[in-house]
Each structure stands twice: as C-alpha cells, then as structure tokens.
Design an enzyme around this catalytic site. Structure first.
Site, PDB file in Angstrom:
ATOM      1  N   ILE A  27      31.806 -89.725 -43.401  1.00 38.72           N
ATOM      2  CA  ILE A  27      31.089 -89.157 -44.539  1.00 38.72           C
ATOM      3  C   ILE A  27      32.088 -88.371 -45.392  1.00 38.72           C
ATOM      4  O   ILE A  27      33.013 -87.739 -44.862  1.00 38.72           O
ATOM      5  CB  ILE A  27      29.952 -88.213 -44.073  1.00 38.72           C
ATOM      6  CG1 ILE A  27      29.083 -88.889 -43.004  1.00 38.72           C
ATOM      7  CG2 ILE A  27      29.103 -87.776 -45.262  1.00 38.72           C
ATOM      8  CD1 ILE A  27      28.337 -90.118 -43.454  1.00 38.72           C
ATOM      9  N   SER A  58      27.207 -87.970 -33.118  1.00 44.42           N
ATOM     10  CA  SER A  58      28.345 -88.510 -33.865  1.00 44.42           C
ATOM     11  C   SER A  58      28.513 -89.966 -33.474  1.00 44.42           C
ATOM     12  O   SER A  58      28.093 -90.381 -32.387  1.00 44.42           O
ATOM     13  CB  SER A  58      29.626 -87.736 -33.526  1.00 44.42           C
ATOM     14  OG  SER A  58      30.783 -88.408 -33.998  1.00 44.42           O
ATOM     15  N   TYR A  65      35.698 -83.607 -28.235  1.00 44.99           N
ATOM     16  CA  TYR A  65      34.635 -83.797 -29.226  1.00 44.99           C
ATOM     17  C   TYR A  65      33.694 -84.924 -28.811  1.00 44.99           C
ATOM     18  O   TYR A  65      32.458 -84.760 -28.838  1.00 44.99           O
ATOM     19  CB  TYR A  65      35.261 -84.100 -30.585  1.00 44.99           C
ATOM     20  CG  TYR A  65      34.260 -84.240 -31.706  1.00 44.99           C
ATOM     21  CD1 TYR A  65      33.695 -83.124 -32.296  1.00 44.99           C
ATOM     22  CD2 TYR A  65      33.899 -85.496 -32.187  1.00 44.99           C
ATOM     23  CE1 TYR A  65      32.779 -83.255 -33.333  1.00 44.99           C
ATOM     24  CE2 TYR A  65      32.994 -85.638 -33.222  1.00 44.99           C
ATOM     25  CZ  TYR A  65      32.435 -84.515 -33.794  1.00 44.99           C
ATOM     26  OH  TYR A  65      31.527 -84.646 -34.812  1.00 44.99           O
TER      27      TYR A  65
END
Length: 259
Positions: free
Chosen positions: A186, A140, A153
C-alpha cells in the site's frame, strides 16, 4: 456505518490507521485515537476537530496492560459507549532469522500481537454489556507466506490471524464480531522506499495481478465495511487487500505487454 457511534483506533495518527480515522470520522463516527506519539497525536486531533470531526487523542502504550486498562476506561467515561475497535498499531523490524535477538522478537510480538489482545480484552466488557460490537485487527500478507529477514513481523501477523479467529468464536455469543485485514503493498510512508526504487517496485508489481500499489483509503473502506452492520454475519475472517497478490501464482508474472 451509523453516525454517533464510537470507534477506538490504535496507531491512528499515521499510515493506514490515519486513513481509517479519516474514513470513519468523515462518516460521523466519533473517534478515540490511542498512540504513543503525543505531539503528533494532538496535532492530528486539532486538525480533524477543525474540520468538524469528533476525534480525541489518548496517549497510551498498547503493550502496557495497565496503560491499556486506564485509557479504555477513560474513553468509555468520555464517550459513554464503545462500538468499534481497530487495532492498527504495529512495528516492523528486519533481521536474519539466524541472528534475530530475543529482545527484538519479543518487542514486535508485544506490540503487534499482545497489544492487540490487551486492547480486545479491555473493550470486551464494555461491548458485551452494551449489546455487542465489532473489532478489526491488522494482519498482513506476510501472515500468509514467509519472507527473508522478517521473521519477527511475519510471526506476529500470522498469530494475529489465529487470535482473530479464536476471539470471533469465543465472543460470538456476546454479539461481538472480530475480523482481520491483510494489506498488501500500500502507498504509505512505510512503503516509500519500495515505490522510489524502480527495480524493487517492478518486482512487487510483477507479483501483483492488478499491477499497482494499493491506496490507504482502499484499506479503510474494507475496514469500514467489516465494522458496519452490512457485515453483521461476517466474523472470524481475514480479508487480503493486495491486488490479487496472494491469489496469484508465486512465480513472477510475465512483463506487462507494451503498447
């Protein structure tokens, strides 16, 4: 991408994983989707099979070592080979660093990081026995910089990048390539909130040199390349797919010129 080859895609029912399944199956690759949403998984399987694509759904939790071993062995039994693995399964939680709960932190790591490792380890003997393979892990943009309230995350994705490099080095002699992609913003269900909030959307676009959100198929196209023989001398890399966000100055860009 050679028709008839077999790819496992975890998290392939929705979002970027689904885009990968669509891309590869359209090019003749036989797909085994691994996920934990059986009803939606079976629906995806039926929909794509009706289009003439070879897609089979397998129910399995990537954070469960026994489940991973079982489902990978079933896939090899059913398909007879194992060429590609795409680790797209993942979750995201938000909490301030000062109050993030250990259980929540561990859950994110268990799926995003440990789950990816378990899948890689499970496919390894089959790929090595059959002469090699190609793996793509999902990193990411948050693997590359810090972000408020996303410590779980971001930690997991940063570790995925390092895991990818280590696996690439360890398994090069077995002709198994391991790479990663780091998507930026995205257009998916996950980013729907950002695209609908004009203020937050402008903040994102102001940091993105291409001044737009990416499309799922653009991520899938890069993964297609990394899996294919066209990338036969590429291993251990992480490719940002972010419209230039990571390449640009972290200070906000000036507003776009008005015509």
């Amino acid at each position: 991408m050679n028709a008839g080859k077999v790819a496992i895609v975890t998290g392939g029912v929705t979002g970027l994983g689904r885009a990968v399944v669509e891309r590869l199956s359209n090019r003749g690759v036989r797909i085994a989707i691994v996920g934990i949403t059986e009803e939606l998984g079976r629906e995806t399987e039926r929909s794509l099979q009706e289009q003439g694509r070879s897609v089979v759904y397998y129910d399995g939790d990537v954070s469960d070592e026994e489940a991973v071993s079982r489902v990978v062995s079933e896939i090899y039994r059913d398909f007879g080979r194992m060429d590609y693995l795409v680790n797209a399964a993942g979750i995201i939680t938000r909490a301030p660093a000062k109050s993030v709960q250990k259980e929540d932190y561990q859950q994110v790591l268990s799926i995003n990081l440990v789950g990816g490792l378990l899948m890689c380890q499970a496919v390894y003997p089959y790929m090595a026995k059959d002469g090699g393979g190609s793996i793509v892990n999902f990193g990411s943009m948050l693997a590359h910089y810090g972000s408020k309230n996303l410590i779980s995350y971001a930690s997991s994705k940063g570790a995925v990048i390092q895991m990818t490099k280590c696996l690439a080095v360890d398994w090069a002699e077995d002709n198994i390539r391991v790479n990663a992609v780091s998507p930026g913003y995205i257009e998916t269900q996950l980013s729907a909130g950002a695209t609908k909030d004009p203020v937050f959307k402008e903040r994102i676009l102001s940091r993105t040199p291409q001044r737009r959100f990416g499309r799922p198929e653009e991520v899938a196209a890069v993964i297609d390349f990394l899996l294919s023989d066209d990338a036969s001398f590429v291993t251990g890399v992480d490719i940002p797919i972010d419209g230039g966000l990571l390449a640009g100055d972290p200070v906000l860009y000036p507003p776009a010129a008005q015509s």
